[in-house]
Enzyme design. Structure first.
Site, PDB file in Angstrom:
ATOM      1  N   GLU A 156       3.496   4.329   5.885  1.00 41.86           N
ATOM      2  CA  GLU A 156       2.146   4.321   5.311  1.00 41.86           C
ATOM      3  C   GLU A 156       1.343   5.462   5.943  1.00 41.86           C
ATOM      4  O   GLU A 156       1.348   5.635   7.156  1.00 41.86           O
ATOM      5  CB  GLU A 156       1.471   2.985   5.615  1.00 41.86           C
ATOM      6  CG  GLU A 156       0.054   2.859   5.092  1.00 41.86           C
ATOM      7  CD  GLU A 156      -0.048   2.505   3.604  1.00 41.86           C
ATOM      8  OE1 GLU A 156       0.980   2.143   2.993  1.00 41.86           O
ATOM      9  OE2 GLU A 156      -1.157   2.620   3.065  1.00 41.86           O
ATOM     10  N   CYS A 212      -1.698  -0.860   4.569  1.00 37.89           N
ATOM     11  CA  CYS A 212      -2.902  -0.238   5.134  1.00 37.89           C
ATOM     12  C   CYS A 212      -4.083  -1.184   5.351  1.00 37.89           C
ATOM     13  O   CYS A 212      -4.892  -0.934   6.254  1.00 37.89           O
ATOM     14  CB  CYS A 212      -3.332   0.989   4.343  1.00 37.89           C
ATOM     15  SG  CYS A 212      -3.785   0.649   2.634  1.00 37.89           S
ATOM     16  N   GLU A 263       9.888   3.988  -8.688  1.00 42.03           N
ATOM     17  CA  GLU A 263       8.784   4.491  -7.853  1.00 42.03           C
ATOM     18  C   GLU A 263       9.224   4.390  -6.395  1.00 42.03           C
ATOM     19  O   GLU A 263       9.527   3.311  -5.904  1.00 42.03           O
ATOM     20  CB  GLU A 263       7.533   3.633  -8.050  1.00 42.03           C
ATOM     21  CG  GLU A 263       6.425   4.048  -7.092  1.00 42.03           C
ATOM     22  CD  GLU A 263       5.339   2.989  -6.903  1.00 42.03           C
ATOM     23  OE1 GLU A 263       5.101   2.190  -7.808  1.00 42.03           O
ATOM     24  OE2 GLU A 263       4.734   3.000  -5.810  1.00 42.03           O
ATOM     25  N   ASP A 269       2.128   8.158  -8.667  1.00 42.70           N
ATOM     26  CA  ASP A 269       3.446   7.616  -8.315  1.00 42.70           C
ATOM     27  C   ASP A 269       4.480   8.725  -8.346  1.00 42.70           C
ATOM     28  O   ASP A 269       4.426   9.604  -9.206  1.00 42.70           O
ATOM     29  CB  ASP A 269       3.885   6.582  -9.363  1.00 42.70           C
ATOM     30  CG  ASP A 269       3.407   5.180  -9.041  1.00 42.70           C
ATOM     31  OD1 ASP A 269       2.724   5.005  -8.027  1.00 42.70           O
ATOM     32  OD2 ASP A 269       3.741   4.271  -9.836  1.00 42.70           O
ATOM     33  N   ASN A 309       4.010   6.686  -3.375  1.00 42.55           N
ATOM     34  CA  ASN A 309       2.770   6.970  -4.109  1.00 42.55           C
ATOM     35  C   ASN A 309       1.743   7.579  -3.172  1.00 42.55           C
ATOM     36  O   ASN A 309       1.869   7.487  -1.946  1.00 42.55           O
ATOM     37  CB  ASN A 309       2.227   5.738  -4.838  1.00 42.55           C
ATOM     38  CG  ASN A 309       1.921   4.597  -3.902  1.00 42.55           C
ATOM     39  OD1 ASN A 309       1.479   4.802  -2.782  1.00 42.55           O
ATOM     40  ND2 ASN A 309       2.167   3.387  -4.360  1.00 42.55           N
ATOM     41  N   ARG A 357      14.529  -3.138  -4.511  1.00 39.42           N
ATOM     42  CA  ARG A 357      13.460  -4.136  -4.476  1.00 39.42           C
ATOM     43  C   ARG A 357      13.828  -5.230  -3.491  1.00 39.42           C
ATOM     44  O   ARG A 357      14.617  -6.106  -3.782  1.00 39.42           O
ATOM     45  CB  ARG A 357      13.221  -4.702  -5.883  1.00 39.42           C
ATOM     46  CG  ARG A 357      11.933  -5.493  -5.998  1.00 39.42           C
ATOM     47  CD  ARG A 357      11.655  -5.943  -7.421  1.00 39.42           C
ATOM     48  NE  ARG A 357      11.446  -4.835  -8.337  1.00 39.42           N
ATOM     49  CZ  ARG A 357      10.330  -4.112  -8.406  1.00 39.42           C
ATOM     50  NH1 ARG A 357       9.308  -4.382  -7.627  1.00 39.42           N
ATOM     51  NH2 ARG A 357      10.239  -3.127  -9.267  1.00 39.42           N
ATOM     52  N   GLU A 365       9.092 -11.161  -4.086  1.00 40.63           N
ATOM     53  CA  GLU A 365       9.321 -10.456  -5.360  1.00 40.63           C
ATOM     54  C   GLU A 365       9.905 -11.448  -6.353  1.00 40.63           C
ATOM     55  O   GLU A 365      11.094 -11.420  -6.678  1.00 40.63           O
ATOM     56  CB  GLU A 365      10.259  -9.256  -5.159  1.00 40.63           C
ATOM     57  CG  GLU A 365       9.667  -8.128  -4.322  1.00 40.63           C
ATOM     58  CD  GLU A 365       8.725  -7.200  -5.109  1.00 40.63           C
ATOM     59  OE1 GLU A 365       8.386  -7.511  -6.278  1.00 40.63           O
ATOM     60  OE2 GLU A 365       8.310  -6.175  -4.537  1.00 40.63           O
ATOM     61  N   CYS A 394      -4.615   6.713   0.798  1.00 34.01           N
ATOM     62  CA  CYS A 394      -3.414   6.256   1.487  1.00 34.01           C
ATOM     63  C   CYS A 394      -2.189   6.578   0.649  1.00 34.01           C
ATOM     64  O   CYS A 394      -2.303   6.834  -0.552  1.00 34.01           O
ATOM     65  CB  CYS A 394      -3.485   4.768   1.811  1.00 34.01           C
ATOM     66  SG  CYS A 394      -3.274   3.706   0.399  1.00 34.01           S
ATOM     67  N   ARG A 404      13.584   2.650  -0.497  1.00 29.24           N
ATOM     68  CA  ARG A 404      13.529   3.306  -1.823  1.00 29.24           C
ATOM     69  C   ARG A 404      13.850   4.792  -1.712  1.00 29.24           C
ATOM     70  O   ARG A 404      14.454   5.351  -2.624  1.00 29.24           O
ATOM     71  CB  ARG A 404      12.189   3.061  -2.506  1.00 29.24           C
ATOM     72  CG  ARG A 404      12.097   1.637  -3.028  1.00 29.24           C
ATOM     73  CD  ARG A 404      11.124   1.519  -4.171  1.00 29.24           C
ATOM     74  NE  ARG A 404      11.016   0.119  -4.562  1.00 29.24           N
ATOM     75  CZ  ARG A 404      10.111  -0.359  -5.399  1.00 29.24           C
ATOM     76  NH1 ARG A 404       9.218   0.449  -5.952  1.00 29.24           N
ATOM     77  NH2 ARG A 404      10.089  -1.638  -5.705  1.00 29.24           N
ATOM     78  N   ARG A 414       7.084  -9.009   0.687  1.00 28.75           N
ATOM     79  CA  ARG A 414       6.619  -9.424  -0.632  1.00 28.75           C
ATOM     80  C   ARG A 414       7.558 -10.457  -1.204  1.00 28.75           C
ATOM     81  O   ARG A 414       8.774 -10.255  -1.161  1.00 28.75           O
ATOM     82  CB  ARG A 414       6.602  -8.234  -1.593  1.00 28.75           C
ATOM     83  CG  ARG A 414       5.540  -7.267  -1.241  1.00 28.75           C
ATOM     84  CD  ARG A 414       5.461  -6.137  -2.238  1.00 28.75           C
ATOM     85  NE  ARG A 414       4.393  -5.270  -1.761  1.00 28.75           N
ATOM     86  CZ  ARG A 414       3.905  -4.238  -2.409  1.00 28.75           C
ATOM     87  NH1 ARG A 414       4.394  -3.932  -3.589  1.00 28.75           N
ATOM     88  NH2 ARG A 414       2.945  -3.521  -1.899  1.00 28.75           N
TER      89      ARG A 414
HETATM   90  P1  ATP Z   1       6.973  -1.491  -8.197  1.00 31.82           P
HETATM   91  O1  ATP Z   1       6.037  -1.461  -9.349  1.00 31.82           O
HETATM   92  O2  ATP Z   1       8.190  -0.667  -8.367  1.00 31.82           O
HETATM   93  O3  ATP Z   1       7.248  -2.871  -7.704  1.00 31.82           O
HETATM   94  P2  ATP Z   1       4.771  -1.290  -6.511  1.00 31.82           P
HETATM   95  O4  ATP Z   1       3.728  -0.734  -7.405  1.00 31.82           O
HETATM   96  O5  ATP Z   1       4.804  -2.739  -6.280  1.00 31.82           O
HETATM   97  O6  ATP Z   1       6.190  -0.792  -6.994  1.00 31.82           O
HETATM   98  P3  ATP Z   1       3.368  -0.324  -4.281  1.00 31.82           P
HETATM   99  O7  ATP Z   1       2.671  -1.600  -4.135  1.00 31.82           O
HETATM  100  O8  ATP Z   1       2.622   0.823  -4.840  1.00 31.82           O
HETATM  101  O9  ATP Z   1       4.689  -0.523  -5.134  1.00 31.82           O
HETATM  102  O10 ATP Z   1       4.013   0.039  -2.870  1.00 31.82           O
HETATM  103  C1  ATP Z   1       4.119   1.356  -2.379  1.00 31.82           C
HETATM  104  C2  ATP Z   1       5.537   1.731  -2.078  1.00 31.82           C
HETATM  105  O11 ATP Z   1       6.196   0.690  -1.368  1.00 31.82           O
HETATM  106  C3  ATP Z   1       6.395   1.989  -3.289  1.00 31.82           C
HETATM  107  O12 ATP Z   1       6.252   3.320  -3.718  1.00 31.82           O
HETATM  108  C4  ATP Z   1       7.784   1.745  -2.731  1.00 31.82           C
HETATM  109  O13 ATP Z   1       8.259   2.898  -2.071  1.00 31.82           O
HETATM  110  C5  ATP Z   1       7.565   0.670  -1.710  1.00 31.82           C
HETATM  111  N1  ATP Z   1       7.901  -0.671  -2.211  1.00 31.82           N
HETATM  112  C6  ATP Z   1       7.102  -1.507  -2.910  1.00 31.82           C
HETATM  113  N2  ATP Z   1       7.716  -2.667  -3.165  1.00 31.82           N
HETATM  114  C7  ATP Z   1       8.951  -2.571  -2.615  1.00 31.82           C
HETATM  115  C8  ATP Z   1      10.068  -3.453  -2.529  1.00 31.82           C
HETATM  116  N3  ATP Z   1      10.014  -4.665  -3.047  1.00 31.82           N
HETATM  117  N4  ATP Z   1      11.178  -3.030  -1.871  1.00 31.82           N
HETATM  118  C9  ATP Z   1      11.221  -1.796  -1.325  1.00 31.82           C
HETATM  119  N5  ATP Z   1      10.207  -0.926  -1.366  1.00 31.82           N
HETATM  120  C10 ATP Z   1       9.072  -1.306  -2.003  1.00 31.82           C
HETATM  121 ZN    ZN Z   2      -2.249   1.887   1.480  1.00 28.67          ZN
HETATM  122 MG    MG Z   3       5.925  -4.235  -6.950  1.00 24.20          MG
END
Ligand code: ATP
Ligand code: ZN
Ligand code: MG
Length: 508
Positions: free
Chosen positions: A359, A310, A440, A422, A443, A351, A342, A468, A475, A340
């Site tokens: 979004e 966003c 998660e 979440d 959210n 992940r 990761e 947002c 996921r 990301r």
């Molecule tokens: P987590 O703690 O599980 O890594 P996050 O807090 O990093 O999640 P947010 O930043 O809140 O996740 O991102 C919002 C949404 O984006 C999450 O609810 C999930 O659906 C998705 N998301 C985040 N990271 C990933 C990823 N690495 N792969 C797939 N989907 C993701």
């Molecule tokens: Zn957002």
């Molecule tokens: Mg994360």
């Protein structure tokens, strides 16, 4: 808090002959501008110990002050005052100003420091003892001082101490709601089956897949159902948000405070003249390798790939005053993936490093924002619980916009509804409901005034807030397939009826 600063002014002329006039100007500053705003001498700033260099062109002086007229503000006031006075009175001006020493003592912290604090630039030394801290600063320029750097350094110390105090505490988390227990039809990681069936295939990149038509058919069914169940009912419309974020976006959103280890950086050639890249071209032709080690100096790092999805939206409203008739604004974006690094480890389709996120974003008065947050959260609950039939819980946690700045607390406006919920699904392949970590997959957040403030957006008649919601199709699919498996008869009818699977590819 006490400040102690030594600064050196450089003049355009030798002032040895005019020393007494110079003394008088500084005395006058002490009585006027260095006192402004202070109740008494203790709160004021005071210039002292001034000395002219042997060539008469440089003046060193000391500014000591308390918490009201702080030395950094005093220094800038003094510079401006000298500039005003010295021209007409002494026919000279200031050519330079160098900060030789800057110390801050007696900073009172909200919490005690638990271990030494390190600040990697502009600070020579941080000393802490319980809830007191003192600082020796370095490399400060007048421009930085004028821009508020000293206060930001003090705040950074406070933030680092606060972070020490949350460490090990884990995120704040409160269970809000849980769906009924649902029958698990499957017990493996669906990513394995997805690859085995060629619904997707791993690429040469870490945690990136080429998604085949079967996976996309499932994802599209989710999208269509989401539009019908949620967006049409609540009046959300589609936009395209950029997927490359120039630095201006993370600078404003605050992601520039901490995003680096998780970012996909974007670089472009400083010059795109082919001659500059001749060696890379020849080297590849001869070796089949890309000469990436020599790139760095020829590249300009212009920003990052979309991380939270966003933030780049906000350029759309930046600097505007939105009329009431245009509020609330309700939009969604699924125009491209987010990225990301990761580093903590990737996992199947739970992940990824490139993932496809839905979004949802809304902007309005605080009341409108709160109402939409609740409506959307409720509609998504029905969508995941009834339409997709997923077993999940909802938890109230640290708002994502604080978490992504490295914080772990609830918002200080949590009681006004600011914060993140979440949606966490049980993944049977990870173990029992009680013992395994839930995923998660969605959210929903009320972000308060954070984004309108950060991007200078106002409402014509009220405070402006926003919210947002984010969830990735990967996921959603992970939660769905991990609970229901690949046999369509175990899928809820809404999904089953919509997904038409092409024959799976066969390979020799
Ligand atoms: P987590 O703690 O599980 O890594 P996050 O807090 O990093 O999640 P947010 O930043 O809140 O996740 O991102 C919002 C949404 O984006 C999450 O609810 C999930 O659906 C998705 N998301 C985040 N990271 C990933 C990823 N690495 N792969 C797939 N989907 C993701
Ligand atoms: Zn957002
Ligand atoms: Mg994360």
């Amino acid at each position: 808090m006490q400040f102690d600063c030594v600064a050196e002014f450089e003049f355009t002329k030798d002032l040895r002959e005019k020393k007494s006039e110079l003394d008088a100007v500084i005395e006058q500053a002490n009585k006027t501008i260095l006192r402004k705003g202070a109740k008494d001498a203790r709160e004021a700033a005071q210039a002292s110990d001034w000395q002219l260099s042997s060539d008469g062109k440089r003046l060193t002086l000391r500014i000591e002050s308390g918490a009201v007229v702080r030395a950094h503000a005093a220094l800038i006031r003094l510079r401006n005052f000298l500039n005003e006075q010295l021209g007409p009175k002494l026919k000279t001006g200031i050519r330079g100003l160098e900060i030789k020493k800057f110390e801050v003592k007696g900073i009172t912290l909200k919490q005690p420091a638990l271990k030494p604090i390190e600040i990697t630039c502009f600070v020579e030394e941080v000393k802490t003892s319980g809830d007191k801290a003192s600082l020796k600063l370095k490399d400060l320029t007048p421009a930085l001082i004028e821009d508020g750097a000293v206060d930001r350094i003090i705040r950074l110390v406070e933030d680092k101490v606060e972070a020490q105090n949350y460490e090990g505490k884990g995120e704040a988390k409160k269970l809000l709601w849980a769906s009924t227990k649902k029958q698990a039809h499957y017990e493996k990681d669906p990513a394995l089956e997805l690859e085995a069936r060629s619904w997707m295939r791993r690429t040469h990149a870490k945690a990136q897949f080429v998604f085949g038509s079967q996976f996309v058919a499932l994802a599209n069914a989710f999208k269509e159902l989401l539009v019908e169940d949620v967006y049409v009912k609540l009046g959300f419309r589609e936009m395209y948000f950029p997927k490359f974020e120039p630095w201006a976006v993370p600078q404003r959103s605050g992601h520039a405070k901490s995003i680096y280890p998780e970012a996909f950086f974007v670089a472009v050639p400083k010059k795109s003249d082919p001659a500059i890249w001749a060696k890379e071209m020849d080297y590849f032709r001869i070796t089949g390798e890309v000469l990436k080690d020599e790139f760095a100096s020829k590249l300009d790092f212009v920003g990052i790939m979309s991380y939270a999805q966003c933030p780049p939206f906000w350029r759309f409203l930046e600097g505007k005053v939105v009329l009431d008739e245009s509020l609330p604004l309700r939009v969604f974006d699924w125009s491209g993936p987010t990225y990301r690094n990761e580093a903590g480890g990737t996992q199947g389709i739970a992940r990824l490093e490139e993932f496809h996120r839905i979004e949802t974003l809304w902007v309005g008065t605080p009341e409108q924002t709160k109402k939409i947050t609740t409506e959307l959260s409720d509609a998504l609950t029905v969508f995941f619980n009834k339409t997709l039939d997923i077993e999940f819980q909802k938890n109230w946690i640290t708002p994502w916009f604080l978490a992504q700045e490295g914080k772990k607390t609830l918002s200080d406006k949590a009681s006004e509804g600011v914060g993140t919920t979440d949606f966490d699904a049980w993944l049977p392949y990870r173990g029992t409901r009680e013992k395994s970590e839930w995923l998660e997959f969605q959210n929903v957040s009320n972000n308060g005034d954070k984004y309108p403030k950060a991007f200078g957006v106002k409402s014509a008649s009220s405070e402006l807030w926003s919210g947002c919601a984010g969830g990735s199709l990967e996921r959603w699919a992970c939660a769905f397939l991990a609970q229901k498996g690949f046999d369509k008869k175990d899928w809820p009818s809404a999904v089953r009826d919509r997904v038409e699977l092409a024959p799976e590819l066969k390979f020799a």
